[in-house]
Motif scaffolding. Structure first.
Motif, PDB file in Angstrom:
ATOM      1  N   THR A 155      -1.542   0.748  10.596  1.00  0.00           N
ATOM      2  CA  THR A 155      -2.419  -0.344  10.167  1.00  0.00           C
ATOM      3  C   THR A 155      -1.739  -1.712  10.146  1.00  0.00           C
ATOM      4  O   THR A 155      -2.367  -2.691   9.728  1.00  0.00           O
ATOM      5  N   ALA A 156      -0.498  -1.817  10.574  1.00  0.00           N
ATOM      6  CA  ALA A 156       0.186  -3.120  10.606  1.00  0.00           C
ATOM      7  C   ALA A 156      -0.672  -4.135  11.357  1.00  0.00           C
ATOM      8  O   ALA A 156      -1.148  -3.864  12.464  1.00  0.00           O
ATOM      9  N   HIS A 157      -0.863  -5.317  10.763  1.00  0.00           N
ATOM     10  CA  HIS A 157      -1.796  -6.274  11.370  1.00  0.00           C
ATOM     11  C   HIS A 157      -1.311  -7.723  11.299  1.00  0.00           C
ATOM     12  O   HIS A 157      -2.047  -8.640  11.659  1.00  0.00           O
ATOM     13  N   ASN A 158      -0.077  -7.935  10.844  1.00  0.00           N
ATOM     14  CA  ASN A 158       0.463  -9.294  10.837  1.00  0.00           C
ATOM     15  C   ASN A 158       1.842  -9.288  11.486  1.00  0.00           C
ATOM     16  O   ASN A 158       2.375  -8.235  11.836  1.00  0.00           O
ATOM     17  N   LYS A 159       2.415 -10.477  11.641  1.00  0.00           N
ATOM     18  CA  LYS A 159       3.662 -10.629  12.378  1.00  0.00           C
ATOM     19  C   LYS A 159       4.776  -9.725  11.843  1.00  0.00           C
ATOM     20  O   LYS A 159       5.404  -8.985  12.600  1.00  0.00           O
ATOM     21  N   GLU A 160       5.010  -9.773  10.532  1.00  0.00           N
ATOM     22  CA  GLU A 160       6.109  -9.007   9.954  1.00  0.00           C
ATOM     23  C   GLU A 160       5.868  -7.499  10.091  1.00  0.00           C
ATOM     24  O   GLU A 160       6.788  -6.735  10.406  1.00  0.00           O
ATOM     25  N   GLY A 161       4.640  -7.071   9.859  1.00  0.00           N
ATOM     26  CA  GLY A 161       4.327  -5.654   9.981  1.00  0.00           C
ATOM     27  C   GLY A 161       4.450  -5.155  11.405  1.00  0.00           C
ATOM     28  O   GLY A 161       4.987  -4.065  11.660  1.00  0.00           O
ATOM     29  N   ILE A 162       3.970  -5.947  12.353  1.00  0.00           N
ATOM     30  CA  ILE A 162       4.020  -5.552  13.761  1.00  0.00           C
ATOM     31  C   ILE A 162       5.460  -5.550  14.273  1.00  0.00           C
ATOM     32  O   ILE A 162       5.840  -4.703  15.085  1.00  0.00           O
ATOM     33  N   GLU A 163       6.289  -6.464  13.779  1.00  0.00           N
ATOM     34  CA  GLU A 163       7.708  -6.450  14.152  1.00  0.00           C
ATOM     35  C   GLU A 163       8.345  -5.112  13.801  1.00  0.00           C
ATOM     36  O   GLU A 163       9.106  -4.541  14.593  1.00  0.00           O
ATOM     37  N   LEU A 164       8.035  -4.601  12.610  1.00  0.00           N
ATOM     38  CA  LEU A 164       8.580  -3.313  12.186  1.00  0.00           C
ATOM     39  C   LEU A 164       8.048  -2.174  13.039  1.00  0.00           C
ATOM     40  O   LEU A 164       8.777  -1.233  13.371  1.00  0.00           O
ATOM     41  N   VAL A 165       6.773  -2.259  13.415  1.00  0.00           N
ATOM     42  CA  VAL A 165       6.169  -1.219  14.259  1.00  0.00           C
ATOM     43  C   VAL A 165       6.809  -1.204  15.644  1.00  0.00           C
ATOM     44  O   VAL A 165       7.128  -0.134  16.186  1.00  0.00           O
ATOM     45  N   ILE A 166       7.009  -2.381  16.224  1.00  0.00           N
ATOM     46  CA  ILE A 166       7.635  -2.452  17.551  1.00  0.00           C
ATOM     47  C   ILE A 166       9.058  -1.919  17.486  1.00  0.00           C
ATOM     48  O   ILE A 166       9.520  -1.204  18.392  1.00  0.00           O
ATOM     49  N   GLU A 167       9.750  -2.225  16.411  1.00  0.00           N
ATOM     50  CA  GLU A 167      11.101  -1.697  16.207  1.00  0.00           C
ATOM     51  C   GLU A 167      11.069  -0.166  16.169  1.00  0.00           C
ATOM     52  O   GLU A 167      11.927   0.504  16.739  1.00  0.00           O
ATOM     53  N   GLN A 168      10.040   0.378  15.513  1.00  0.00           N
ATOM     54  CA  GLN A 168       9.897   1.831  15.431  1.00  0.00           C
ATOM     55  C   GLN A 168       9.535   2.440  16.786  1.00  0.00           C
ATOM     56  O   GLN A 168      10.041   3.497  17.163  1.00  0.00           O
ATOM     57  N   GLY A 186       0.816  -1.208   0.000  1.00  0.00           N
ATOM     58  CA  GLY A 186       0.000   0.000   0.000  1.00  0.00           C
ATOM     59  C   GLY A 186       0.847   1.254   0.000  1.00  0.00           C
ATOM     60  O   GLY A 186       0.644   2.168  -0.807  1.00  0.00           O
ATOM     61  N   SER A 187       1.829   1.312   0.904  1.00  0.00           N
ATOM     62  CA  SER A 187       2.729   2.464   0.961  1.00  0.00           C
ATOM     63  C   SER A 187       3.499   2.622  -0.346  1.00  0.00           C
ATOM     64  O   SER A 187       3.637   3.728  -0.873  1.00  0.00           O
ATOM     65  N   SER A 188       3.988   1.511  -0.882  1.00  0.00           N
ATOM     66  CA  SER A 188       4.746   1.558  -2.139  1.00  0.00           C
ATOM     67  C   SER A 188       3.875   2.064  -3.288  1.00  0.00           C
ATOM     68  O   SER A 188       4.333   2.844  -4.131  1.00  0.00           O
ATOM     69  N   SER A 189       2.635   1.641  -3.318  1.00  0.00           N
ATOM     70  CA  SER A 189       1.715   2.088  -4.368  1.00  0.00           C
ATOM     71  C   SER A 189       1.502   3.592  -4.294  1.00  0.00           C
ATOM     72  O   SER A 189       1.518   4.296  -5.316  1.00  0.00           O
ATOM     73  N   ALA A 231      10.900   4.400  10.136  1.00  0.00           N
ATOM     74  CA  ALA A 231      12.157   4.040   9.465  1.00  0.00           C
ATOM     75  C   ALA A 231      11.972   2.881   8.491  1.00  0.00           C
ATOM     76  O   ALA A 231      12.722   2.756   7.515  1.00  0.00           O
ATOM     77  N   TYR A 232      10.955   2.051   8.721  1.00  0.00           N
ATOM     78  CA  TYR A 232      10.748   0.891   7.870  1.00  0.00           C
ATOM     79  C   TYR A 232      10.361   1.278   6.441  1.00  0.00           C
ATOM     80  O   TYR A 232      10.439   0.462   5.519  1.00  0.00           O
ATOM     81  N   GLN A 233       9.942   2.538   6.229  1.00  0.00           N
ATOM     82  CA  GLN A 233       9.570   2.960   4.882  1.00  0.00           C
ATOM     83  C   GLN A 233      10.767   2.968   3.936  1.00  0.00           C
ATOM     84  O   GLN A 233      10.607   2.919   2.716  1.00  0.00           O
ATOM     85  N   LYS A 234      11.988   3.010   4.496  1.00  0.00           N
ATOM     86  CA  LYS A 234      13.170   3.003   3.640  1.00  0.00           C
ATOM     87  C   LYS A 234      13.261   1.713   2.830  1.00  0.00           C
ATOM     88  O   LYS A 234      13.806   1.694   1.726  1.00  0.00           O
ATOM     89  N   LYS A 235      12.737   0.612   3.378  1.00  0.00           N
ATOM     90  CA  LYS A 235      12.718  -0.646   2.635  1.00  0.00           C
ATOM     91  C   LYS A 235      11.783  -0.539   1.435  1.00  0.00           C
ATOM     92  O   LYS A 235      12.085  -1.032   0.347  1.00  0.00           O
TER      93      LYS A 235
END
Length: 403
Positions: free
Chosen positions: A293-306, A58-61, A237-241
């Protein structure tokens, strides 16, 4: 029908994954192909970029759309799900599709929808493609809804495809390993059309390489290249990916002139240009309140990191989820040195706040139960001090209720 009556009919009578879950997942392309023929194949009347992935699509789009908009192009953008209004899904240069266009499209095609029992998503995709063709966009950024291979958007032949991140989400439909899920996402790779992979992963890379080879498609792993460090209008910071994949996609896009200035302005002005919401969005200060809106394991990992990058006295977390998530794995990602506010989003698939509380409390978390998202947020605001930090998330539907 009025606009509201039109949406009520769409939501109530036809299956929508966000409400129904697995029962709404259509494993065939027959419906969208019939609809495309009925609409005189609007998807063949505009150029496109196809975007798939577990997280970041979504962000990339939106980032792609913003850059191309800054370049002076008329850019269509189709994304899902919406947060507040269905029309968020279908935009041109940031402007939502008109209500009367939605009403007229459904009214004109309702007999066909009924006769062929089309899904909510099929209707939405058909509407978007018809709108973009009618408005003669220069290019449209099309985000996959679920998976890729069997997604209704996968009838397009794009100029370039982008696959962002692969994670273990929707495993009941897409497969229970990263490789299996990657195979489904790789379904958007088209014959002799370049494909960009945002993030390299040893388990999924061979899958993408194999499919690309079979399709004679050039494959580009964005992480293998160095790009300028642009300012990004999306916090986190995860948006850099995501940006690496976006830049690689723009480099691979034929026939469109995009300058460094366009890229810089597009990445910086993405929220202004496309009206994107819910990605590490600040909705309050003193204390700072962030929703995502992160709602799965990988997304939430990035949010917690942030979250761990932030400075605060105490952390307050307002969370709610939908059913079907592996809550044991997800709860293990969250920090225990926080106060939790458990709630249930207003949705058919919302996970009961008592069940959510039970999962977390059994693991030693501290928190209370609230009957609504807004009551949970109000309680967090009341408890928090000026230098504290409040995070709101767990589901698109939770975020939709607070922005």
């Amino acid at each position: 029908m009025t606009y509201k009556e039109t949406l009520d009919w769409m939501f109530a009578q036809l299956p929508m994954y966000q409400n129904k879950g697995k029962s709404a997942f259509n494993s065939k392309m027959d419906g969208i192909l019939k609809l495309a023929g009925h609409l005189e194949n609007p998807h063949k009347k505009f150029k496109s970029i196809h975007v798939a992935g577990t997280n970041g699509k979504g962000s990339s789009s939106h980032l792609l759309a913003s850059v191309l908009q800054e370049s002076g192009y008329k850019v269509g953008l189709y994304t899902s799900p919406h947060l507040k209004d269905f029309r968020e899904r279908i935009r041109i240069n940031g402007k939502k599709i008109a209500k009367n266009w939605v009403v007229r499209f459904i009214a004109d095609n309702k007999p066909f929808f009924n006769a062929n029992r089309l899904s909510f998503f099929e209707m939405s995709v058909g509407m978007a493609f018809s709108y973009f063709a009618h408005e003669e966009v220069d290019i449209a950024i099309i985000e996959v809804g679920l998976g890729g291979r069997l997604d209704s958007t996968n009838i397009i032949i794009p100029e370039v495809s982008l696959i962002t991140n692969i994670g273990l989400d929707h495993t009941d439909m897409l497969g229970d390993t990263l490789a299996k899920i990657a195979k489904e996402k790789a379904g958007i790779i088209k014959k002799e059309i370049p494909v960009v992979i945002s993030e390299f992963d040893e388990e999924t890379a061979p899958v993408f390489k194999s499919v690309a080879k079979d399709k004679n498609s050039k494959i580009i792993f964005a992480e293998e290249f160095d790009y300028p460090d642009y300012e990004i209008g999306l916090l986190g910071a995860y948006q850099k990916k995501n940006v690496k994949g976006v830049l690689a996609t723009l480099n691979a896009l034929p026939g469109f002139k995009v300058s460094k200035r366009d890229i810089a302005h597009g990445l910086k002005n993405v929220v202004l240009n496309t009206r994107l919401k819910g990605r590490w969005q600040q909705i309050g200060s003193d204390p700072t309140i962030i929703c995502d809106t992160a709602h799965n394991k990988e997304g939430i990992e990035l949010v917690i990191e942030q979250i761990n990058r932030q400075k605060f006295e105490h952390l307050h977390i307002v969370i709610g989820f939908v059913k079907g998530k592996d809550m044991d794995k997800i709860s293990a990602l969250f920090p225990k040195n926080a106060t939790y506010y458990y709630c249930k989003p207003k949705n058919f698939r919302g996970l009961d706040e008592k069940d959510l509380s039970s999962t977390f409390s059994n693991k030693g978390f501290t928190g209370n139960i609230y009957s609504s998202v807004n009551k949970a947020l109000m309680a967090a605001k009341k408890s928090a001090q000026k230098n504290d930090f409040i995070y709101v998330g767990g589901s698109n539907f939770v975020v939709a209720e607070v922005i």
